[in-house]
Design an enzyme around this catalytic site. Structure first.
Site, PDB file in Angstrom:
ATOM      1  N   SER A 134      67.458  29.858  25.067  1.00  0.00           N
ATOM      2  CA  SER A 134      68.076  29.135  23.948  1.00  0.00           C
ATOM      3  C   SER A 134      69.585  29.216  24.132  1.00  0.00           C
ATOM      4  O   SER A 134      70.088  30.173  24.731  1.00  0.00           O
ATOM      5  CB  SER A 134      67.681  29.812  22.633  1.00  0.00           C
ATOM      6  N   TYR A 147      66.950  36.572  16.312  1.00  0.00           N
ATOM      7  CA  TYR A 147      66.501  35.522  17.246  1.00  0.00           C
ATOM      8  C   TYR A 147      67.484  35.450  18.418  1.00  0.00           C
ATOM      9  O   TYR A 147      67.094  35.520  19.592  1.00  0.00           O
ATOM     10  CB  TYR A 147      66.414  34.181  16.510  1.00  0.00           C
TER      11      TYR A 147
HETATM   12  N1  LIG Z   1      62.914  23.875  18.894  1.00  0.00           N
HETATM   13  C1  LIG Z   1      64.164  24.222  19.192  1.00  0.00           C
HETATM   14  O1  LIG Z   1      65.139  23.690  18.628  1.00  0.00           O
HETATM   15  C2  LIG Z   1      64.421  25.257  20.268  1.00  0.00           C
HETATM   16  C3  LIG Z   1      65.731  25.388  20.747  1.00  0.00           C
HETATM   17  C4  LIG Z   1      65.989  26.344  21.723  1.00  0.00           C
HETATM   18  C5  LIG Z   1      64.967  27.123  22.227  1.00  0.00           C
HETATM   19  N2  LIG Z   1      63.705  26.969  21.741  1.00  0.00           N
HETATM   20  C6  LIG Z   1      62.659  27.838  22.318  1.00  0.00           C
HETATM   21  O2  LIG Z   1      61.635  27.019  22.862  1.00  0.00           O
HETATM   22  C7  LIG Z   1      60.380  27.709  22.790  1.00  0.00           C
HETATM   23  C8  LIG Z   1      59.339  26.822  22.122  1.00  0.00           C
HETATM   24  O3  LIG Z   1      59.775  26.536  20.797  1.00  0.00           O
HETATM   25  P1  LIG Z   1      59.174  25.336  19.922  1.00  0.00           P
HETATM   26  O4  LIG Z   1      60.301  24.794  19.144  1.00  0.00           O
HETATM   27  O5  LIG Z   1      58.354  24.436  20.760  1.00  0.00           O
HETATM   28  O6  LIG Z   1      58.259  26.178  18.904  1.00  0.00           O
HETATM   29  P2  LIG Z   1      56.891  25.824  18.146  1.00  0.00           P
HETATM   30  O7  LIG Z   1      56.896  26.655  16.929  1.00  0.00           O
HETATM   31  O8  LIG Z   1      56.683  24.352  18.041  1.00  0.00           O
HETATM   32  O9  LIG Z   1      55.774  26.386  19.171  1.00  0.00           O
HETATM   33  C9  LIG Z   1      55.670  27.752  19.477  1.00  0.00           C
HETATM   34  C10 LIG Z   1      54.278  28.032  20.008  1.00  0.00           C
HETATM   35  O10 LIG Z   1      54.237  29.426  20.345  1.00  0.00           O
HETATM   36  C11 LIG Z   1      52.981  29.934  19.898  1.00  0.00           C
HETATM   37  N3  LIG Z   1      53.081  31.384  19.676  1.00  0.00           N
HETATM   38  C12 LIG Z   1      53.713  32.042  18.663  1.00  0.00           C
HETATM   39  N4  LIG Z   1      53.535  33.360  18.787  1.00  0.00           N
HETATM   40  C13 LIG Z   1      52.794  33.555  19.907  1.00  0.00           C
HETATM   41  C14 LIG Z   1      52.275  34.712  20.558  1.00  0.00           C
HETATM   42  N5  LIG Z   1      52.475  35.952  20.072  1.00  0.00           N
HETATM   43  N6  LIG Z   1      51.556  34.539  21.700  1.00  0.00           N
HETATM   44  C15 LIG Z   1      51.308  33.295  22.186  1.00  0.00           C
HETATM   45  N7  LIG Z   1      51.767  32.161  21.609  1.00  0.00           N
HETATM   46  C16 LIG Z   1      52.500  32.291  20.475  1.00  0.00           C
HETATM   47  C17 LIG Z   1      52.683  29.170  18.610  1.00  0.00           C
HETATM   48  O11 LIG Z   1      51.302  29.243  18.264  1.00  0.00           O
HETATM   49  C18 LIG Z   1      53.152  27.779  18.982  1.00  0.00           C
HETATM   50  O12 LIG Z   1      52.119  27.030  19.594  1.00  0.00           O
HETATM   51  C19 LIG Z   1      60.659  29.021  22.025  1.00  0.00           C
HETATM   52  O13 LIG Z   1      60.845  30.074  22.945  1.00  0.00           O
HETATM   53  C20 LIG Z   1      61.961  28.726  21.303  1.00  0.00           C
HETATM   54  O14 LIG Z   1      62.693  29.895  21.044  1.00  0.00           O
HETATM   55  C21 LIG Z   1      63.405  26.060  20.775  1.00  0.00           C
END
Ligand SMILES: NC(=O)c1ccc[n+]([C@@H]2O[C@H](COP(=O)([O-])OP(=O)(O)OC[C@H]3O[C@@H](n4cnc5c(N)ncnc54)[C@H](O)[C@@H]3O)[C@@H](O)[C@H]2O)c1
Length: 275
Positions: A134, A147
């Site tokens: 991130s 976070y």
């Molecule tokens: N969405 C954003 O703006 C953004 C920005 C920067 C980084 N990220 C990173 O991208 C990645 C994905 O984020 P996203 O926005 O798609 O999130 P999201 O909430 O849409 O999806 C996250 C997924 O992780 C799964 N999950 C949660 N806990 C878990 C566990 N203990 N074991 C296995 N699976 C688990 C959930 O069931 C879900 O399917 C994350 O690492 C997040 O930090 C997201």
């Protein structure tokens, strides 16, 4: 074409990455704590995809997931450590259980994945570990305390291991997505403490997925997006005075863009409880 295991692939960026990886000919294991969501997506993607139950905090479950994928598609060649969570709120509003939950899932989870993958990939003579981090790994942000701390630490762990393994058969890449329209971002947008989210226009998960799947072939060390703003954030994160000057101003600008976002961290009424 590779055998790819993606964590957190039932939703958001992980699900879009699974779609794109299958479209480009890879075989993909959709690993998630949400088995129902993973199975639904695997069925939609057809025989090049399978669903795997995995709580990334569970060391034994990691070994079982790698074995399951090996028996279905062959040994995992690419691990995409994508699963992550957020509890929104200012640090003082979150319980220690919520702070610890973020550390366990966002840091210890991917570390466990890397430590499961590494001996297997070294033994098979090839492998690629891609960490989804991130932009908050470069700069502490209001409303993203634990976070951001997990993402700073995850980046450090990833690069330390990558440097130790230089010259070996395993390669390492980090992708730092900016704000991306997923259920996680919706959760942030619903909470005034995460107002800094409104400072930039979010990407669609498909755009981030394309960067991630590109990385399977190109094996970059680290990708920030957009490149210019990403560079500014990296520099600002190094200098405390610049950080303390710039971040409240970016948050104030974001607050003006989002009139519903409420007051800043100092004047915000204590809310407590879980989010
Ligand atoms: N969405 C954003 O703006 C953004 C920005 C920067 C980084 N990220 C990173 O991208 C990645 C994905 O984020 P996203 O926005 O798609 O999130 P999201 O909430 O849409 O999806 C996250 C997924 O992780 C799964 N999950 C949660 N806990 C878990 C566990 N203990 N074991 C296995 N699976 C688990 C959930 O069931 C879900 O399917 C994350 O690492 C997040 O930090 C997201």
């Amino acid at each position: 074409m590779s055998v790819v295991l993606i964590t957190g692939a039932a939703s958001g960026i992980g699900a879009a990455t699974a779609h794109e990886a299958v479209r480009r000919g890879h075989r993909v294991a959709i690993a998630d704590i949400d088995m129902a969501g993973a199975s639904l997506l695997a069925t939609a993607l057809g025989p090049a995809a399978c669903a795997v139950q995995l709580d990334i905090r569970d060391e034994k479950a990691w070994e079982a997931a790698f074995d399951t994928v090996a028996s279905r598609f062959g040994p995992v060649e690419v691990l995409i450590n994508n699963a992550g969570i957020i509890h929104t709120g200012y640090a003082r509003q979150l319980s220690m259980a919520q702070h610890r939950h973020m550390v366990d899932v966002n840091l210890v989870g991917p570390m466990t994945g890397m430590m499961t993958a590494l001996p297997r990939m070294r033994a098979q003579g090839r492998g690629h570990i891609i960490t989804i981090c991130s932009m908050s790994s470069f700069m502490p942000l209001i409303g993203y305390t634990s976070y951001g701390a997990t993402k700073h630490a995850l980046r450090a762990f990833h690069h330390s291991v990558a440097i130790e393994e230089q010259g070996g058969p395993v390669t390492f890449s980090i992708i730092h997505p900016p704000g991306t329209r997923t259920p996680m971002l919706e959760q942030e947008m619903a909470d005034p403490s995460s107002v800094i989210t409104f400072a930039e226009k979010p990407l669609d998960p498909e755009q981030v997925a394309s960067m991630i799947v590109d990385a399977i072939a190109k094996k970059p060390l680290e990708v920030v997006h957009p490149a210019l703003a990403g560079r500014f954030q990296r520099v600002a994160g190094v200098f405390p005075r610049l950080m303390h000057f710039a971040i409240p101003r970016v948050a104030a600008m974001a607050r003006r863009r989002s009139p519903g976002a409420g007051p800043g961290p100092v004047t915000a009424r204590e809310q407590g409880g879980s989010r």
